[in-house]
Design an enzyme around this catalytic site. Structure first.
Site, PDB file in Angstrom:
ATOM      1  N   ASN A   7       0.879  -1.174   0.000  1.00 41.62           N
ATOM      2  CA  ASN A   7       0.000   0.000   0.000  1.00 41.62           C
ATOM      3  C   ASN A   7       0.914   1.220   0.000  1.00 41.62           C
ATOM      4  O   ASN A   7       1.461   1.603   1.039  1.00 41.62           O
ATOM      5  CB  ASN A   7      -0.880  -0.047   1.257  1.00 41.62           C
ATOM      6  CG  ASN A   7      -1.904   1.067   1.267  1.00 41.62           C
ATOM      7  OD1 ASN A   7      -1.884   1.952   0.424  1.00 41.62           O
ATOM      8  ND2 ASN A   7      -2.792   1.020   2.238  1.00 41.62           N
ATOM      9  N   ARG A  91      -2.459  -2.107  -3.618  1.00 44.94           N
ATOM     10  CA  ARG A  91      -3.681  -1.339  -3.422  1.00 44.94           C
ATOM     11  C   ARG A  91      -3.609  -0.097  -4.310  1.00 44.94           C
ATOM     12  O   ARG A  91      -2.648   0.671  -4.250  1.00 44.94           O
ATOM     13  CB  ARG A  91      -3.790  -0.918  -1.961  1.00 44.94           C
ATOM     14  CG  ARG A  91      -5.037  -0.129  -1.726  1.00 44.94           C
ATOM     15  CD  ARG A  91      -5.112   0.379  -0.324  1.00 44.94           C
ATOM     16  NE  ARG A  91      -6.369   1.082  -0.158  1.00 44.94           N
ATOM     17  CZ  ARG A  91      -6.686   1.753   0.907  1.00 44.94           C
ATOM     18  NH1 ARG A  91      -5.870   1.819   1.924  1.00 44.94           N
ATOM     19  NH2 ARG A  91      -7.845   2.371   0.978  1.00 44.94           N
ATOM     20  N   HIS A 180     -12.930   2.793  -0.605  1.00 46.77           N
ATOM     21  CA  HIS A 180     -12.975   1.749   0.443  1.00 46.77           C
ATOM     22  C   HIS A 180     -13.660   0.482  -0.071  1.00 46.77           C
ATOM     23  O   HIS A 180     -14.198  -0.297   0.718  1.00 46.77           O
ATOM     24  CB  HIS A 180     -13.760   2.211   1.700  1.00 46.77           C
ATOM     25  CG  HIS A 180     -13.146   3.351   2.437  1.00 46.77           C
ATOM     26  ND1 HIS A 180     -13.913   4.383   2.962  1.00 46.77           N
ATOM     27  CD2 HIS A 180     -11.865   3.615   2.752  1.00 46.77           C
ATOM     28  CE1 HIS A 180     -13.112   5.245   3.566  1.00 46.77           C
ATOM     29  NE2 HIS A 180     -11.869   4.801   3.459  1.00 46.77           N
ATOM     30  N   GLY A 210     -13.438   5.319   9.634  1.00 46.73           N
ATOM     31  CA  GLY A 210     -12.037   5.426  10.032  1.00 46.73           C
ATOM     32  C   GLY A 210     -11.666   6.885   9.914  1.00 46.73           C
ATOM     33  O   GLY A 210     -12.525   7.773   9.989  1.00 46.73           O
ATOM     34  N   ARG A 241     -11.781  15.640   6.695  1.00 46.61           N
ATOM     35  CA  ARG A 241     -12.546  16.020   5.496  1.00 46.61           C
ATOM     36  C   ARG A 241     -13.973  16.438   5.866  1.00 46.61           C
ATOM     37  O   ARG A 241     -14.585  15.824   6.742  1.00 46.61           O
ATOM     38  CB  ARG A 241     -12.625  14.870   4.499  1.00 46.61           C
ATOM     39  CG  ARG A 241     -11.285  14.458   3.928  1.00 46.61           C
ATOM     40  CD  ARG A 241     -11.470  13.415   2.837  1.00 46.61           C
ATOM     41  NE  ARG A 241     -10.226  12.709   2.612  1.00 46.61           N
ATOM     42  CZ  ARG A 241     -10.080  11.391   2.679  1.00 46.61           C
ATOM     43  NH1 ARG A 241     -11.116  10.605   2.936  1.00 46.61           N
ATOM     44  NH2 ARG A 241      -8.908  10.830   2.471  1.00 46.61           N
ATOM     45  N   GLU A 334     -15.071   0.228  14.757  1.00 46.76           N
ATOM     46  CA  GLU A 334     -14.769  -0.954  15.573  1.00 46.76           C
ATOM     47  C   GLU A 334     -14.525  -0.602  17.039  1.00 46.76           C
ATOM     48  O   GLU A 334     -14.710  -1.436  17.913  1.00 46.76           O
ATOM     49  CB  GLU A 334     -13.507  -1.649  15.031  1.00 46.76           C
ATOM     50  CG  GLU A 334     -13.710  -2.282  13.672  1.00 46.76           C
ATOM     51  CD  GLU A 334     -12.399  -2.647  12.984  1.00 46.76           C
ATOM     52  OE1 GLU A 334     -11.391  -2.875  13.682  1.00 46.76           O
ATOM     53  OE2 GLU A 334     -12.382  -2.689  11.737  1.00 46.76           O
ATOM     54  N   GLU A 384      -8.385  -5.189   4.987  1.00 45.37           N
ATOM     55  CA  GLU A 384      -8.200  -4.889   3.563  1.00 45.37           C
ATOM     56  C   GLU A 384      -7.050  -5.692   2.956  1.00 45.37           C
ATOM     57  O   GLU A 384      -7.127  -6.101   1.808  1.00 45.37           O
ATOM     58  CB  GLU A 384      -7.992  -3.378   3.377  1.00 45.37           C
ATOM     59  CG  GLU A 384      -9.291  -2.623   3.637  1.00 45.37           C
ATOM     60  CD  GLU A 384      -9.133  -1.121   3.641  1.00 45.37           C
ATOM     61  OE1 GLU A 384      -8.677  -0.594   4.668  1.00 45.37           O
ATOM     62  OE2 GLU A 384      -9.461  -0.479   2.640  1.00 45.37           O
TER      63      GLU A 384
HETATM   64  P1  AMP Z   1      -8.538   3.930  10.330  1.00 45.28           P
HETATM   65  O1  AMP Z   1      -8.542   4.997   9.289  1.00 45.28           O
HETATM   66  O2  AMP Z   1      -9.511   2.831  10.079  1.00 45.28           O
HETATM   67  O3  AMP Z   1      -7.164   3.438  10.684  1.00 45.28           O
HETATM   68  O4  AMP Z   1      -9.080   4.627  11.664  1.00 45.28           O
HETATM   69  C1  AMP Z   1      -8.405   5.682  12.296  1.00 45.28           C
HETATM   70  C2  AMP Z   1      -9.324   6.310  13.336  1.00 45.28           C
HETATM   71  O5  AMP Z   1      -9.778   5.279  14.232  1.00 45.28           O
HETATM   72  C3  AMP Z   1      -8.648   7.363  14.200  1.00 45.28           C
HETATM   73  O6  AMP Z   1      -9.465   8.515  14.266  1.00 45.28           O
HETATM   74  C4  AMP Z   1      -8.575   6.755  15.563  1.00 45.28           C
HETATM   75  O7  AMP Z   1      -8.847   7.672  16.539  1.00 45.28           O
HETATM   76  C5  AMP Z   1      -9.667   5.738  15.561  1.00 45.28           C
HETATM   77  N1  AMP Z   1      -9.268   4.657  16.436  1.00 45.28           N
HETATM   78  C6  AMP Z   1      -8.335   3.742  16.206  1.00 45.28           C
HETATM   79  N2  AMP Z   1      -8.189   2.942  17.285  1.00 45.28           N
HETATM   80  C7  AMP Z   1      -9.043   3.382  18.201  1.00 45.28           C
HETATM   81  C8  AMP Z   1      -9.353   3.007  19.536  1.00 45.28           C
HETATM   82  N3  AMP Z   1      -8.732   1.978  20.127  1.00 45.28           N
HETATM   83  N4  AMP Z   1     -10.324   3.716  20.162  1.00 45.28           N
HETATM   84  C9  AMP Z   1     -10.960   4.740  19.567  1.00 45.28           C
HETATM   85  N5  AMP Z   1     -10.689   5.153  18.320  1.00 45.28           N
HETATM   86  C10 AMP Z   1      -9.749   4.483  17.654  1.00 45.28           C
END
Ligand code: AMP
Length: 398
Positions: A7, A91, A180, A210, A241, A334, A384
């Site tokens: 990636n 990716r 995504h 995310g 964003r 999640e 992914e």
């Molecule tokens: P991603 O783009 O899927 O990697 O997600 C990133 C986002 O998920 C960030 O804003 C993080 O704050 C949130 N995140 C990741 N791990 C946690 C966690 N353990 N608790 C709360 N938010 C999380």
């Protein structure tokens, strides 16, 4: 067969080596600050110590050479030679209208990807650099491109056209593409498996929340609508964003603040979202802390974020004339309990009710709706890299 997943961003390169038979991650790592002073690599092979080294990586080719060196390192590696890599899955962010599935990266395909560059100027050129670097070092290993946009190519015209002069679609392919896709595909498939049903018989809404965030309506196994558009800027409020706004705001604020279109675009991509709204952070963990501390802007940012998600879920339930499962995935989906509570509170009219006890979890595959909930609400962690590895194997075996 071992599949190397790449990636590649403009200055970073994430990788995983996956055994396609056991679907285990044999090794993973990240090269950062490529082309910038003080570049470093973090690498970990299964069952071995994690290492971080500061090593000069002036180019992506150097980064690829280095990660392969780490994979074959007698102490920290996991393979002995390049022969143990059966294929590489890349990716790729934007496949335009040209790619609706994983594709072998021949020279013609590379040219076609390059033609999509102007639709994703920040991402596609970096993806191409990653591919070329791998080809240079591993000329005999099959390279496969897996596109973020591919899964959404099934969207009907009424879902992907904008209400602007048709000639912009004809001339410049201005339309909604969605992103995504690998995640929405994987998560909707897992959802059906967990529920013991066929995806082809289901209506599923996947909320990939995310740092970038999008919602997709998956009806009878295909994407029929998704919240991101021509670029990942449309749709939900995200980490930085804006998501959907009145397009007239761009000229209005630009005039007031004496900002160019380019600068406004930068603000909407990098200084908006929960970051801009909260004046605090783009990280939802900080937003949660802000909420706990009674920070009004953080409270409003989180509520506005969740409200927007709930509105898209409602829209997609309407688009599919019903929904069987609403699924949360990615970092926020999640992990952030409050977001799931806030979103599902709006969904009672659909017959979706959250079990607060079951919702008190992080990052596991589970049903979090009450037993009598008509619509299943679930958490299904996305993967992914594994989804890309599966696509690569499927293509290679063909
Ligand atoms: P991603 O783009 O899927 O990697 O997600 C990133 C986002 O998920 C960030 O804003 C993080 O704050 C949130 N995140 C990741 N791990 C946690 C966690 N353990 N608790 C709360 N938010 C999380």
């Amino acid at each position: 067969m071992n599949i190397l997943i790449i990636n590649c961003g403009s200055s970073s390169l994430k990788y995983q080596l996956i055994d396609s038979k056991t679907e285990q991650v044999l090794a993973k790592g990240i090269c950062e600050r490529i082309g910038i002073p003080e570049s470093k690599i973090a690498h970990q092979s299964m069952g071995k110590e994690k290492i971080t080294e500061q090593i000069d990586m002036p180019t992506h080719t150097k980064a690829v050479a280095l990660l392969l060196e780490k994979l074959m390192d007698p102490t920290y590696g996991i393979i002995q030679s390049l022969d143990e890599i059966g294929a590489v899955g890349h990716r790729i962010v934007h496949g335009g209208e040209k790619f609706s599935q994983a594709t072998l990266l021949t020279d013609e395909v590379m040219d076609a990807i390059e033609e999509c560059n102007e639709l994703a100027p920040l991402h596609n050129p970096a993806n191409l650099i990653g591919i070329n670097s791998c080809k240079e070092i591993m000329p005999n290993v099959p390279m496969v491109g897996v596109f973020d946009t591919a899964f959404h190519q099934t969207m009907p015209k009424k879902a992907y056209l904008y209400g602007i002069p048709y000639e912009y679609y004809e001339k410049y392919k201005v339309r909604r593409y969605g992103f995504h896709g690998t995640s929405h595909d994987y998560v909707s498939q897992r959802t059906a498996e967990i529920l013991g049903k066929k995806r082809e018989d289901m209506k599923i809404i996947v909320c990939h929340l995310g740092n970038g965030a999008s919602v997709t309506a998956v009806k009878n196994g295909i994407s029929v609508d998704t919240s991101m558009g021509m670029t990942p800027l449309e749709g939900l409020i995200m980490g930085t964003r804006s998501g959907d706004i009145d397009p007239a705001i761009i000229q209005f604020v630009g005039d007031k603040e004496n900002l160019s279109l380019l600068e406004m675009n930068e603000i909407l991509n990098k200084q908006s979202g929960v970051y801009g709204m909260s004046k605090l952070s783009s990280d939802f963990r900080d937003i949660e802390d802000g909420v706990a501390a009674g920070n009004e802007l953080a409270i409003t940012a989180l509520e506005t974020f969740s409200y927007r998600v709930a509105k898209y879920v409602g829209a997609y339930a309407a688009a599919m004339n019903g929904v069987d499962a609403v699924v949360f995935t990615a970092g926020v989906g999640e992990n952030t309990e409050d977001v799931r509570v806030q979103v599902v509170e709006y969904l009672g009219y659909l017959g979706a009710y959250l079990d607060k006890e079951k919702n008190h979890v992080r990052g596991i595959e589970t049903i979090i709706s009450t037993d009598d909930s008509k619509v299943k609400v679930m958490i299904v962690p996305t993967n992914e890299e594994l989804a890309i590895a599966r696509e690569v194997v499927k293509l290679i075996q063909k």
